[in-house]
Design a protein around this motif. Structure first.
Motif, PDB file in Angstrom:
ATOM      1  N   PRO A 137      63.859  82.295  45.327  1.00 36.63           N
ATOM      2  CA  PRO A 137      64.677  81.097  45.139  1.00 36.63           C
ATOM      3  C   PRO A 137      66.056  81.442  44.596  1.00 36.63           C
ATOM      4  O   PRO A 137      66.269  82.535  44.048  1.00 36.63           O
ATOM      5  CB  PRO A 137      63.870  80.268  44.126  1.00 36.63           C
ATOM      6  N   THR A 138      66.998  80.542  44.767  1.00 39.91           N
ATOM      7  CA  THR A 138      68.360  80.772  44.285  1.00 39.91           C
ATOM      8  C   THR A 138      68.368  80.817  42.759  1.00 39.91           C
ATOM      9  O   THR A 138      67.920  79.882  42.092  1.00 39.91           O
ATOM     10  CB  THR A 138      69.297  79.652  44.756  1.00 39.91           C
ATOM     11  N   PRO A 139      68.843  81.910  42.169  1.00 38.47           N
ATOM     12  CA  PRO A 139      68.852  81.995  40.703  1.00 38.47           C
ATOM     13  C   PRO A 139      69.946  81.112  40.107  1.00 38.47           C
ATOM     14  O   PRO A 139      70.975  80.862  40.746  1.00 38.47           O
ATOM     15  CB  PRO A 139      69.133  83.478  40.437  1.00 38.47           C
ATOM     16  N   PRO A 140      69.756  80.649  38.879  1.00 31.09           N
ATOM     17  CA  PRO A 140      70.804  79.866  38.215  1.00 31.09           C
ATOM     18  C   PRO A 140      72.011  80.752  37.904  1.00 31.09           C
ATOM     19  O   PRO A 140      71.896  81.979  37.836  1.00 31.09           O
ATOM     20  CB  PRO A 140      70.121  79.372  36.944  1.00 31.09           C
ATOM     21  N   PRO A 141      73.175  80.167  37.697  1.00 31.85           N
ATOM     22  CA  PRO A 141      74.403  80.955  37.497  1.00 31.85           C
ATOM     23  C   PRO A 141      74.330  81.945  36.349  1.00 31.85           C
ATOM     24  O   PRO A 141      74.906  83.036  36.433  1.00 31.85           O
ATOM     25  CB  PRO A 141      75.469  79.886  37.236  1.00 31.85           C
ATOM     26  N   GLU A 142      73.598  81.608  35.286  1.00 32.02           N
ATOM     27  CA  GLU A 142      73.580  82.505  34.128  1.00 32.02           C
ATOM     28  C   GLU A 142      72.881  83.829  34.435  1.00 32.02           C
ATOM     29  O   GLU A 142      73.116  84.836  33.748  1.00 32.02           O
ATOM     30  CB  GLU A 142      72.904  81.832  32.925  1.00 32.02           C
ATOM     31  N   VAL A 143      72.030  83.866  35.458  1.00 31.87           N
ATOM     32  CA  VAL A 143      71.386  85.127  35.841  1.00 31.87           C
ATOM     33  C   VAL A 143      72.422  86.140  36.297  1.00 31.87           C
ATOM     34  O   VAL A 143      72.291  87.341  36.059  1.00 31.87           O
ATOM     35  CB  VAL A 143      70.337  84.870  36.939  1.00 31.87           C
ATOM     36  N   TRP A 144      73.471  85.665  36.959  1.00 32.74           N
ATOM     37  CA  TRP A 144      74.557  86.534  37.399  1.00 32.74           C
ATOM     38  C   TRP A 144      75.547  86.815  36.274  1.00 32.74           C
ATOM     39  O   TRP A 144      76.125  87.906  36.204  1.00 32.74           O
ATOM     40  CB  TRP A 144      75.298  85.896  38.575  1.00 32.74           C
ATOM     41  N   ARG A 145      75.734  85.847  35.391  1.00 30.48           N
ATOM     42  CA  ARG A 145      76.782  85.955  34.378  1.00 30.48           C
ATOM     43  C   ARG A 145      76.351  86.765  33.160  1.00 30.48           C
ATOM     44  O   ARG A 145      77.116  87.593  32.647  1.00 30.48           O
ATOM     45  CB  ARG A 145      77.180  84.536  33.928  1.00 30.48           C
ATOM     46  N   GLY A 202      69.572  91.438  35.847  1.00 32.44           N
ATOM     47  CA  GLY A 202      69.141  90.053  35.698  1.00 32.44           C
ATOM     48  C   GLY A 202      68.610  89.453  36.992  1.00 32.44           C
ATOM     49  O   GLY A 202      67.517  88.860  37.012  1.00 32.44           O
ATOM     50  N   PRO A 203      69.340  89.574  38.123  1.00 32.61           N
ATOM     51  CA  PRO A 203      68.804  89.047  39.387  1.00 32.61           C
ATOM     52  C   PRO A 203      67.494  89.717  39.799  1.00 32.61           C
ATOM     53  O   PRO A 203      66.612  89.066  40.357  1.00 32.61           O
ATOM     54  CB  PRO A 203      69.933  89.346  40.381  1.00 32.61           C
ATOM     55  N   ALA A 204      67.353  91.012  39.530  1.00 32.81           N
ATOM     56  CA  ALA A 204      66.106  91.694  39.871  1.00 32.81           C
ATOM     57  C   ALA A 204      64.954  91.172  39.019  1.00 32.81           C
ATOM     58  O   ALA A 204      63.834  90.984  39.514  1.00 32.81           O
ATOM     59  CB  ALA A 204      66.268  93.198  39.678  1.00 32.81           C
ATOM     60  N   ARG A 205      65.203  90.939  37.755  1.00 28.36           N
ATOM     61  CA  ARG A 205      64.162  90.390  36.883  1.00 28.36           C
ATOM     62  C   ARG A 205      63.757  89.001  37.365  1.00 28.36           C
ATOM     63  O   ARG A 205      62.567  88.652  37.393  1.00 28.36           O
ATOM     64  CB  ARG A 205      64.656  90.342  35.433  1.00 28.36           C
ATOM     65  N   PHE A 206      64.732  88.199  37.752  1.00 25.50           N
ATOM     66  CA  PHE A 206      64.453  86.846  38.239  1.00 25.50           C
ATOM     67  C   PHE A 206      63.583  86.911  39.493  1.00 25.50           C
ATOM     68  O   PHE A 206      62.583  86.198  39.621  1.00 25.50           O
ATOM     69  CB  PHE A 206      65.777  86.133  38.532  1.00 25.50           C
ATOM     70  N   ALA A 207      63.961  87.776  40.444  1.00 29.65           N
ATOM     71  CA  ALA A 207      63.215  87.885  41.697  1.00 29.65           C
ATOM     72  C   ALA A 207      61.805  88.402  41.461  1.00 29.65           C
ATOM     73  O   ALA A 207      60.835  87.884  42.042  1.00 29.65           O
ATOM     74  CB  ALA A 207      63.971  88.803  42.660  1.00 29.65           C
ATOM     75  N   ALA A 208      61.661  89.425  40.624  1.00 27.78           N
ATOM     76  CA  ALA A 208      60.346  90.002  40.381  1.00 27.78           C
ATOM     77  C   ALA A 208      59.416  89.011  39.697  1.00 27.78           C
ATOM     78  O   ALA A 208      58.232  88.896  40.057  1.00 27.78           O
ATOM     79  CB  ALA A 208      60.482  91.268  39.534  1.00 27.78           C
ATOM     80  N   ARG A 209      59.929  88.276  38.725  1.00 25.68           N
ATOM     81  CA  ARG A 209      59.091  87.292  38.025  1.00 25.68           C
ATOM     82  C   ARG A 209      58.588  86.230  38.994  1.00 25.68           C
ATOM     83  O   ARG A 209      57.415  85.842  38.965  1.00 25.68           O
ATOM     84  CB  ARG A 209      59.866  86.659  36.881  1.00 25.68           C
TER      85      ARG A 209
END
Length: 355
Positions: A52-60, A241-248
């Protein structure tokens, strides 16, 4: 007294390991643009997890090492949380773990994932030749690396055998490293639930089964003391951060996992059936097929001139199903993604068989 010193010759580095996914090499060699290739050179699930599309703070923001990634991974792998070390793909652990172990004698199958040998040699270990699991555990080694199922030979060792090896190595202060990059399709065969025991490290990745190789996320399941040293050596923010989001997200999605296991089992059997129909002596896992044959180099080239890229392996002592070994080249093919890709592979095999 002169302060001149004799320069010390640098230790030669082993050649960089080759991998699948090297489509740039195919483009340059065969002068075919990228969009015209069917890339079957990896064992990555072509229908990867729909992150899913991560929230902006995942990139920031900086990666949050205090999120619940470790707990989510521990639940997925049925491993204690204090054994889980997130890393930038299992590749990061492969390169780092040998530097944390006392120099010793390590055995690694002659044809397996190519990063292990240079990693242990760089760290000062001594490589001991080993024909493979058929030979059993050698008596004079400290460390054994086994990829289960093996890449590319597809060989699989039971948990009972691995546990026996682990016990013998642990008794002499050694270590069994089991790389389970392709084990997600058959979780009941995994050693992950035994993580934390002496003499055992299990490496896992979200790259193959989940089709998320690009995020570079994986886990080393280690005894807690070794895990702490590995985490320290890897340093802060080793997983983005994006990798952690995707893996979770992927590790939590049990419905997707169940459906994907069924699909990969079907597609793996389909690929084997297709290759056998053209008398290719292929062996398979649900994510790739491997065929050792004297004509493997010619087949690799004949597929490439038709825009199909595969992974070629030069001569190795290949285990034969009838027993013993034979020096042979071999070829690995991943799964086509779409019906048009399956048809393209079938047409190419048909043309090659007629020529």
């Amino acid at each position: 007294m002169s302060d001149m010193t004799t320069p010390v010759a640098p230790v030669p580095m082993p050649p960089a390991p080759r991998h699948g996914g090297n489509l740039g090499e195919a483009i340059a060699r065969f002068k075919r643009p990228r969009e015209e290739w069917l890339d079957l050179s990896t064992g990555i699930n072509p229908h990867g997890y729909p992150v899913p599309t991560p929230p902006p703070e995942v990139w920031r923001d900086l990666p949050d090492d205090f999120d619940d990634l470790i707990e989510v991974a521990a639940q997925y792998y049925s491993a204690p949380a204090n054994t889980v070390v997130p890393c930038a793909g299992s590749q990061a652990a492969i390169r780092t773990l040998p530097t944390l172990l006392p120099p010793g004698r390590v055995t690694i199958a002659s044809l397996t994932y190519s990063e292990y040998v240079p990693a242990f040699l760089r760290a000062g270990h001594t490589l001991v030749p080993w024909p493979g699991p058929e030979a059993g555990l050698l008596d004079d080694i400290d460390y054994l690396v086994w990829v289960n199922p093996d890449n590319p030979t597809t060989r699989h060792v039971t948990r009972e055998t691995l546990s026996s090896w682990q016990g013998s190595l642990a008794a002499r202060g050694g270590l069994l490293i089991v790389d389970e990059a392709f084990a997600d399709v058959s979780p009941d065969a995994s050693m992950a639930s035994r993580a934390g025991q002496d003499g055992l490290v299990v490496l896992r990745s979200v790259g193959k089964f989940f089709g998320l190789a690009g995020v570079r996320a994986g886990f080393a399941l280690c005894p807690p003391d070794l895990g702490q040293r590995l985490a320290h050596a890897l340093g802060a923010w080793t997983v983005s951060g994006p990798a952690r989001f995707a893996a979770r997200a992927a590790l939590r999605d049990t419905a997707w996992q169940s459906a994907t296991r069924e699909r990969l089992q079907r597609d793996g059997e389909r690929l084997l059936t297709l290759l056998h129909a053209y008398d290719w002596p292929a062996r398979g896992t649900p994510l790739f097929a491997w065929t050792p044959h004297p004509a493997a180099s010619a087949w690799h080239t004949q597929l490439a001139v038709r825009g199909i890229w595969t992974r070629f392996f030069g001569d190795h002592h290949v285990p034969l199903e009838t027993g013993g070994t034979r020096l042979l080249p071999s070829l690995r093919l991943g799964l086509p993604a779409h019906e048009s890709d399956w048809q393209r592979l079938r047409d190419a095999l048909d043309e090659i068989s007629r020529t």
